[in-house]
Design a protein around this motif. Sequence first.
Motif: not given
Length: 261
Positions: A139-150, A243-246
Amino acid sequence: MSRLDDELAFAHELADLADARTRAAFGGRQDAEEKADGTWVTAVDLDVERRLRAAIRAHFPDHAVLGEEDGLDGPPGAPTWVLDPIDGTTNFVKGNPVFATLIGLRIDAEEVLGVVSAPALGSRWAGVVGEGADHNGTPVHVSDVARLAEAEVAFGGLAYFAERGHGELVADLAGRTARQRGYGDFWQHCLVASGSTDVAIEAEVNLWDLVAVKALVEAAGGRFTSLAGERTAAGGDALSSNGHLHDEVLAIVATHRTTAR
């Protein structure tokens, strides 16, 4: 039990069929022709698509098929298999292992299932929207990075951005993100689905390039839209993300669209 168990199992069978043909041909001499849109096609592309079409007709005679090489056939409004026999034909011809067969299924104009098989990379991704995604069975899942700078952002062909007046968008996103890569084609969206890349953006693509990867990204918990923000694989361009960055990326794109006008 998945509502699409039979279709998913069959999509894997189609991928096995395609892999057997592309794996055997990869690394050998390819007779390639340039199509009207500037992309390449080989005898292997044509053969793979025709083999998959025949298998679909035999297994799901009431379904339709849309392929890059031979177009659309089948009853209107039917579930539609969308095929790209070799995404990355130029890579395939040049001996670059970044190519894949894309197998997607649309039902009622919704992308619901995707299998992406890249035999030279030893990778196969599969997903059913609402039911999860996997890479080689894990199983895979998208990342949880929430800041574009990261974030890491991946771009499709840079020339397409320039041709569409988005050259400054590439520079802007590069300046706002931690890492920038040019994986291109299917691979960047598969990496978004796997959580290895946070954003992937393309300025010019076709429906058959996107149905399978859109389903995969959404199955892995991400978002997939056109650059105008429409949840579609038919927009002619594409943005996938965790999703967080979209919305932040769409806002940046909109700024450059306004400037381009």
